[in-house]
Design a protein around this motif. Structure first.
Motif, PDB file in Angstrom:
ATOM      1  N   ASP A 141       8.313  24.595   1.426  1.00 19.07           N
ATOM      2  CA  ASP A 141       9.696  24.410   0.976  1.00 19.07           C
ATOM      3  C   ASP A 141      10.413  25.774   1.040  1.00 19.07           C
ATOM      4  OD1 ASP A 141      12.065  24.085  -0.380  1.00 19.07           O
ATOM      5  OD2 ASP A 141      11.146  23.396  -2.263  1.00 19.07           O
ATOM      6  N   GLU A 142      11.023  26.069   2.188  1.00 24.23           N
ATOM      7  CA  GLU A 142      11.589  27.414   2.423  1.00 24.23           C
ATOM      8  C   GLU A 142      12.647  27.795   1.392  1.00 24.23           C
ATOM      9  OE1 GLU A 142      12.851  28.609   6.268  1.00 24.23           O
ATOM     10  OE2 GLU A 142      10.842  28.416   7.111  1.00 24.23           O
ATOM     11  N   VAL A 143      13.493  26.829   1.044  1.00 19.03           N
ATOM     12  CA  VAL A 143      14.577  27.125   0.100  1.00 19.03           C
ATOM     13  C   VAL A 143      14.006  27.308  -1.311  1.00 19.03           C
ATOM     14  CG1 VAL A 143      16.724  26.242  -0.906  1.00 19.03           C
ATOM     15  CG2 VAL A 143      16.265  25.945   1.538  1.00 19.03           C
ATOM     16  N   GLY A 144      13.092  26.428  -1.694  1.00 18.96           N
ATOM     17  CA  GLY A 144      12.461  26.521  -3.021  1.00 18.96           C
ATOM     18  C   GLY A 144      11.771  27.863  -3.194  1.00 18.96           C
ATOM     19  N   VAL A 145      11.050  28.292  -2.157  1.00 16.64           N
ATOM     20  CA  VAL A 145      10.342  29.580  -2.218  1.00 16.64           C
ATOM     21  C   VAL A 145      11.365  30.725  -2.292  1.00 16.64           C
ATOM     22  CG1 VAL A 145       8.855  31.166  -0.914  1.00 16.64           C
ATOM     23  CG2 VAL A 145       8.255  28.735  -1.053  1.00 16.64           C
ATOM     24  N   ALA A 146      12.413  30.644  -1.478  1.00  8.36           N
ATOM     25  CA  ALA A 146      13.434  31.708  -1.472  1.00  8.36           C
ATOM     26  C   ALA A 146      14.100  31.817  -2.842  1.00  8.36           C
ATOM     27  CB  ALA A 146      14.476  31.425  -0.397  1.00  8.36           C
ATOM     28  N   ASN A 147      14.349  30.685  -3.495  1.00  6.31           N
ATOM     29  CA  ASN A 147      15.010  30.697  -4.801  1.00  6.31           C
ATOM     30  C   ASN A 147      14.150  31.303  -5.902  1.00  6.31           C
ATOM     31  OD1 ASN A 147      17.340  29.607  -3.816  1.00  6.31           O
ATOM     32  ND2 ASN A 147      16.776  27.481  -4.297  1.00  6.31           N
ATOM     33  N   LEU A 148      12.841  31.276  -5.697  1.00  4.77           N
ATOM     34  CA  LEU A 148      11.932  31.824  -6.718  1.00  4.77           C
ATOM     35  C   LEU A 148      11.935  33.367  -6.710  1.00  4.77           C
ATOM     36  CD1 LEU A 148       9.505  31.134  -8.715  1.00  4.77           C
ATOM     37  CD2 LEU A 148       8.014  31.544  -6.747  1.00  4.77           C
ATOM     38  N   LEU A 149      12.225  33.944  -5.533  1.00  2.40           N
ATOM     39  CA  LEU A 149      12.027  35.395  -5.355  1.00  2.40           C
ATOM     40  C   LEU A 149      12.711  36.283  -6.403  1.00  2.40           C
ATOM     41  CD1 LEU A 149      12.237  35.524  -1.439  1.00  2.40           C
ATOM     42  CD2 LEU A 149      10.184  35.645  -2.870  1.00  2.40           C
ATOM     43  N   PRO A 150      14.012  36.050  -6.720  1.00  4.50           N
ATOM     44  CA  PRO A 150      14.677  36.985  -7.637  1.00  4.50           C
ATOM     45  C   PRO A 150      14.022  37.064  -9.013  1.00  4.50           C
ATOM     46  CG  PRO A 150      16.270  35.526  -6.573  1.00  4.50           C
ATOM     47  CD  PRO A 150      14.914  35.003  -6.227  1.00  4.50           C
ATOM     48  N   SER A 151      13.277  36.023  -9.408  1.00  2.00           N
ATOM     49  CA  SER A 151      12.682  36.037 -10.752  1.00  2.00           C
ATOM     50  C   SER A 151      11.314  36.731 -10.778  1.00  2.00           C
ATOM     51  CB  SER A 151      12.529  34.601 -11.262  1.00  2.00           C
ATOM     52  OG  SER A 151      11.540  33.933 -10.496  1.00  2.00           O
ATOM     53  N   LEU A 152      10.805  37.105  -9.613  1.00  2.12           N
ATOM     54  CA  LEU A 152       9.441  37.645  -9.586  1.00  2.12           C
ATOM     55  C   LEU A 152       9.377  39.086 -10.051  1.00  2.12           C
ATOM     56  CD1 LEU A 152       7.840  36.268  -6.299  1.00  2.12           C
ATOM     57  CD2 LEU A 152       7.767  35.384  -8.629  1.00  2.12           C
ATOM     58  N   MET A 153       8.427  39.340 -10.945  1.00  4.65           N
ATOM     59  CA  MET A 153       8.170  40.702 -11.414  1.00  4.65           C
ATOM     60  C   MET A 153       6.729  41.020 -11.037  1.00  4.65           C
ATOM     61  SD  MET A 153      10.640  41.859 -13.580  1.00  4.65           S
ATOM     62  CE  MET A 153       9.758  42.795 -14.831  1.00  4.65           C
ATOM     63  N   PHE A 154       6.563  41.918 -10.084  1.00  3.28           N
ATOM     64  CA  PHE A 154       5.182  42.266  -9.746  1.00  3.28           C
ATOM     65  C   PHE A 154       5.071  43.743  -9.430  1.00  3.28           C
ATOM     66  CE2 PHE A 154       4.998  43.122  -5.223  1.00  3.28           C
ATOM     67  CZ  PHE A 154       6.154  42.538  -4.724  1.00  3.28           C
ATOM     68  N   ALA A 155       3.831  44.232  -9.477  1.00  2.95           N
ATOM     69  CA  ALA A 155       3.608  45.640  -9.151  1.00  2.95           C
ATOM     70  C   ALA A 155       2.429  45.747  -8.204  1.00  2.95           C
ATOM     71  CB  ALA A 155       3.343  46.427 -10.427  1.00  2.95           C
TER      72      ALA A 155
END
Ligand code: C5P
Length: 217
Positions: free
Chosen positions: A49-63
């Protein structure tokens, strides 16, 4: 320094050791794609789900660390070093990595980290896309048979009971997917030096890279 190549070449181990020997940082870009994939699976989003995955990105916090001796990868503050190597993540990672929004999003972070001093950066598109001006570009490869047997031993050492034919098919499938995607496919940069590690152990591969690095000054 850019180090690219398919799975099972010993790329990560070699790159980390080269970075330590050169007193440089080390960035494992594959781990970053794996962290995004883990987050996608945790959120119950279909990796296709390209759009679903793209929409998740801004919320990701990783190091993702750059100290070769301290490779602790975190997602939302949690150590995900083990879970990003799980079969679930490994199976889904190529599809998530083929998503152009994911590549664009990670590219920015990878270029920021790669530009922060002397670095060994490892992945699939480092010499071609992330660091096209790298002082040295290595393309590390090995026969499919040897790569499968190395991965088989790795999976066995991690406490799982793999089947060699299954491991080999999974490696071939992932490399085929990575090599044939539209955006930033796995390929050697035109100016990369190819090292075939089929008959080399880790120490010999590290030595081969260090000799090239010394020649480049
Ligand atoms: O290196 P590793 O096997 O951990 O990489 C996992 C996956 O991440 C690769 O199979 C590929 O799909 C993706 N990847 C990528 N570009 C990179 C590094 C990894 O697409 N620079």
């Amino acid at each position: 320094m850019a180090v690219d190549g398919p799975s099972g070449t010993g790329k990560s181990t070699v790159s980390r050791k080269v970075a330590a020997a050169l007193n440089a940082g080390y960035l494992d870009t594959g781990a970053m794609y794996r962290i995004v994939t883990l987050a996608v699976l945790n959120a119950g989003i279909d990796p296709a789900d390209e759009v679903g995955v793209a929409n998740l990105l801004p919320s990701l916090m990783f190091a993702s660390p750059v100290d070769p001796a301290e490779q602790v990868h975190t997602l939302a503050g949690e150590d995900v070093g083990r879970s990003i190597r799980s079969v679930h993540v490994t199976t889904a990672v190529s599809e998530v990595s083929a998503n152009p929004a994911v590549r664009e999003w990670l590219k920015e972070r990878q270029q920021q980290l790669a530009g922060a001093g002397r670095m060994v950066v490892e992945g699939r598109d480092i010499g071609t896309v992330i660091a096209p001006d790298a002082a040295l570009k290595i393309y590390l490869t090995a026969s499919e048979e040897v790569r499968a047997s190395r991965r088989y031993k790795e999976v066995g050492a991690a406490g799982r009971t793999p089947d060699l034919a299954v491991v080999r098919a999974a490696i071939a499938h992932r490399d085929n997917y990575d090599s044939n995607r539209l955006h930033a496919p796995l390929q050697a940069a035109a100016d990369a030096i190819v090292i075939d590690s089929t008959d080399l152990d880790i120490a010999q591969s590290v030595e081969a890279v260090l000799v090239l690095a010394a020649q480049r000054g």
